[in-house]
Design a protein around this motif. Sequence first.
Motif, short mmCIF file in Angstrom:
data_model
loop_
_atom_site.label_atom_id
_atom_site.label_comp_id
_atom_site.label_asym_id
_atom_site.label_seq_id
_atom_site.Cartn_x
_atom_site.Cartn_y
_atom_site.Cartn_z
N HIS A 155 0.80 -1.19 -0.10
CA HIS A 155 -0.07 -0.04 -0.01
C HIS A 155 0.98 1.25 -0.01
CE1 HIS A 155 -3.84 -2.03 0.48
NE2 HIS A 155 -3.35 -2.83 0.98
N TYR A 156 2.18 1.12 -0.16
CA TYR A 156 2.98 2.22 -0.11
C TYR A 156 2.41 3.47 -0.91
CZ TYR A 156 7.22 5.12 -0.87
OH TYR A 156 8.10 6.17 -0.88
N CYS A 157 2.60 4.52 -0.38
CA CYS A 157 2.07 5.61 -1.02
C CYS A 157 1.96 5.90 -2.52
CB CYS A 157 2.19 7.01 -0.49
SG CYS A 157 1.56 8.54 -1.18
N LEU A 158 1.05 5.97 -3.44
CA LEU A 158 1.05 5.84 -4.90
C LEU A 158 1.59 7.10 -5.05
CD1 LEU A 158 0.48 3.88 -6.95
CD2 LEU A 158 -1.69 4.89 -7.24
N GLY A 159 1.45 8.14 -4.38
CA GLY A 159 1.80 9.68 -4.87
C GLY A 159 3.08 10.27 -4.20
N ALA A 160 4.01 9.36 -3.53
CA ALA A 160 5.03 9.82 -2.75
C ALA A 160 5.85 10.75 -3.82
CB ALA A 160 5.75 8.54 -2.49
N GLN A 161 6.03 10.31 -4.98
CA GLN A 161 6.99 11.06 -5.63
C GLN A 161 6.32 12.25 -6.03
OE1 GLN A 161 10.04 10.07 -5.64
NE2 GLN A 161 9.31 8.09 -5.00
N VAL A 162 5.10 12.36 -6.14
CA VAL A 162 4.54 13.66 -6.57
C VAL A 162 4.65 14.79 -5.44
CG1 VAL A 162 2.32 14.78 -7.17
CG2 VAL A 162 2.86 12.60 -8.16
N ALA A 163 4.16 14.23 -4.37
CA ALA A 163 4.32 14.90 -3.00
C ALA A 163 5.72 15.32 -2.92
CB ALA A 163 3.88 13.95 -1.71
N ARG A 164 6.83 14.74 -3.04
CA ARG A 164 8.34 15.04 -2.69
C ARG A 164 8.30 16.29 -3.90
NH1 ARG A 164 9.54 8.99 -1.88
NH2 ARG A 164 10.47 9.04 0.14
N ARG A 165 8.03 16.13 -5.05
CA ARG A 165 8.33 17.20 -6.07
C ARG A 165 7.49 18.44 -5.59
NH1 ARG A 165 10.94 15.97 -10.49
NH2 ARG A 165 11.47 14.03 -10.79
N GLU A 166 6.33 18.46 -5.26
CA GLU A 166 5.62 19.67 -4.77
C GLU A 166 6.18 20.36 -3.55
OE1 GLU A 166 1.25 19.41 -4.45
OE2 GLU A 166 1.42 17.17 -4.75
N LEU A 167 6.55 19.51 -2.73
CA LEU A 167 7.34 20.31 -1.65
C LEU A 167 8.73 21.12 -2.04
CD1 LEU A 167 5.51 18.68 0.37
CD2 LEU A 167 7.33 18.65 1.98
N ARG A 168 9.49 20.11 -2.72
CA ARG A 168 10.68 20.75 -2.99
C ARG A 168 10.29 22.03 -4.19
NH1 ARG A 168 12.43 15.01 -4.32
NH2 ARG A 168 12.25 15.35 -6.77
N THR A 169 9.52 21.85 -4.86
CA THR A 169 9.53 22.94 -5.75
C THR A 169 8.99 24.09 -5.00
OG1 THR A 169 8.88 21.20 -7.35
CG2 THR A 169 8.49 23.23 -8.12
N LEU A 170 7.71 24.19 -4.36
CA LEU A 170 7.18 25.10 -3.95
C LEU A 170 8.35 25.92 -3.01
CD1 LEU A 170 4.44 27.15 -3.80
CD2 LEU A 170 4.05 25.99 -1.55
N LEU A 171 8.70 25.12 -2.05
CA LEU A 171 9.53 25.62 -1.16
C LEU A 171 10.69 26.34 -1.61
CD1 LEU A 171 9.93 25.85 2.17
CD2 LEU A 171 11.57 23.70 1.96
N GLY A 172 11.36 25.82 -2.81
CA GLY A 172 12.45 26.35 -3.49
C GLY A 172 12.01 27.88 -4.04
N LYS A 173 10.77 27.95 -4.56
CA LYS A 173 10.51 28.95 -5.14
C LYS A 173 10.09 30.08 -4.20
CE LYS A 173 9.14 26.92 -9.43
NZ LYS A 173 10.17 27.39 -10.61
N VAL A 174 9.41 29.75 -3.14
CA VAL A 174 9.01 30.76 -2.10
C VAL A 174 10.34 31.16 -1.44
CG1 VAL A 174 8.09 30.81 0.17
CG2 VAL A 174 6.61 29.77 -1.61
N LEU A 175 11.28 30.39 -1.11
CA LEU A 175 12.39 30.79 -0.27
C LEU A 175 13.43 31.74 -1.26
CD1 LEU A 175 13.42 27.78 1.88
CD2 LEU A 175 11.99 29.91 2.17
N ALA A 176 13.21 31.41 -2.72
CA ALA A 176 14.09 32.13 -3.64
C ALA A 176 13.44 33.76 -3.67
CB ALA A 176 13.98 31.51 -4.95
N ARG A 177 12.19 33.86 -3.41
CA ARG A 177 11.64 35.10 -3.57
C ARG A 177 11.52 36.02 -2.29
NH1 ARG A 177 9.26 32.44 -7.21
NH2 ARG A 177 8.27 32.99 -9.09
N VAL A 178 11.62 35.18 -1.03
CA VAL A 178 11.58 36.31 0.21
C VAL A 178 13.07 36.42 0.68
CG1 VAL A 178 9.37 35.40 0.84
CG2 VAL A 178 11.49 34.17 1.61
N ALA A 179 13.09 37.69 1.15
CA ALA A 179 14.59 38.00 1.90
C ALA A 179 14.35 37.59 3.31
CB ALA A 179 14.91 39.58 1.78
N THR A 180 13.39 37.88 4.01
CA THR A 180 13.12 37.14 5.41
C THR A 180 11.98 36.82 5.11
OG1 THR A 180 12.23 39.46 5.87
CG2 THR A 180 14.60 39.26 6.30
#
Length: 422
Positions: free
Chosen positions: A369-394
Amino acid sequence: MTSIPTPVGTSDPRGPVFITPEAYTDMEQWHATVAELRHQAPLLRVEADGWSPFWAVTRYAGVLEVSRRNDVFWNTERSAPGPDVQYDMLESFGVDLPRTLVHLHGEIHDKYRQVASDWFRPAAVKGLQPAIDDIADEFADRLVGLDGRCDFAADIAVPFTLRVIMSIFGVPQSDERLMLELTQGLFGAADPEYLGGFDDPIKLITSSIEKFSAYFDELTADRRAHPTGDLATVIANGQVDGQPLGDVERLWYYIIVATAGHDTTSFALSGGLEQLLHHPDQLRALQDDPSLLRNAAEEMIRWTSPVRSFFRWAQQDHELDGVLIRKGDVVLTSYPSANRDEDVFVDSMQFDIRRPDADKLLSFGRGMHYCLGAQVARRELRTLLGKVLARVATIELDGEPQWSAAHFVSGVKHLPVRYTLR
Ligand code: HEM
């Protein structure tokens, strides 16, 4: 009004911590209690009012064994932990009990999983990256319009993860609000914030299922007439043993993918960012070195463990962590507890984006039953976090985070932040 009773343990007073929605609003206390249990009673018999008795499995080794030993521990139509009344009421209202991948077992589960598994293979998921990038850009750009303050959970994480899953499905943006309401109606029914006009969680759940059904029936008809190659087309035209999926199975297929892929990922994002805000040195390190994002995403998912547990049914007597589990007994896999097991994770109670053992996380389960969407979830986290942190100074906390009161899938539901842009 039918209410879901607050469980009262008749055995160890700590037992109800696994199934009491409010217990998950104070995770520090929750983890302190469960860490004691890992040492004193790694298999705890829980007898709570309104719930059939079960064994809570808290150590990593125990959760891993239950997840892998699919020959002994089976999923059933009551796999999602819930009070007896929840299932009894659904049955008495004539609502079919769930038949999603997580409720099926054995060969039939494998056949249903194959319907969509190609879609979720790493190579296919890699192909989703440009779409995830575009959506993440759009949501990171929202920070500009929000004037230096927002609720990261409600303004960014929830709509971002919803948009990604809907774009995978091929559902138009205009229907996202409905999907959000229905997901929260199914999974967050115990939280008063999501009750809306309903005075009763059971009515909310049944109403959500009916609306999902109406919506997806229309989608099925459309994708059968006009196949597009999106995930909705795969499910609408899916076959098992050469026959189209049954109506109930097809409905639940849509629901599991729509719901499993949404709240889970947004809670990992919000709860992960909350931790980064508590550790500004780690936040800065991530801003300076995006190559840390991959491990940071694992650590965020380990730390938050948004899926709190599943039930499995023992098919034979089996010794687990020194306790004899009898045929017919129910066990609960506590993922947040397994993920803090000090026998497996170094300094398990520390949030550390550089942790070398982050990839041992059990947040996605293991086994068939290993999560079918695990790779999608990981990509979502990496991608959004990367883009948010690239835009904010603090970026820093701007008030108290709030946690959702739900025992199955839960996490930080409001995360007030203040930030400056680069
Ligand atoms: C951080 C985000 C997520 C977490 C923590 C999570 C967690 C889980 C867990 C614990 C299971 C059950 C594993 C088991 O019983 O061994 C599961 C199953 C599943 N998840 Fe996820 N999930 C996440 C994201 C997603 C996404 C993004 C999707 C879809 C796009 C998804 C789709 C599914 C499906 C379809 C199953 C059922 C698999 C089966 O029973 O064969 N999940 N997930």
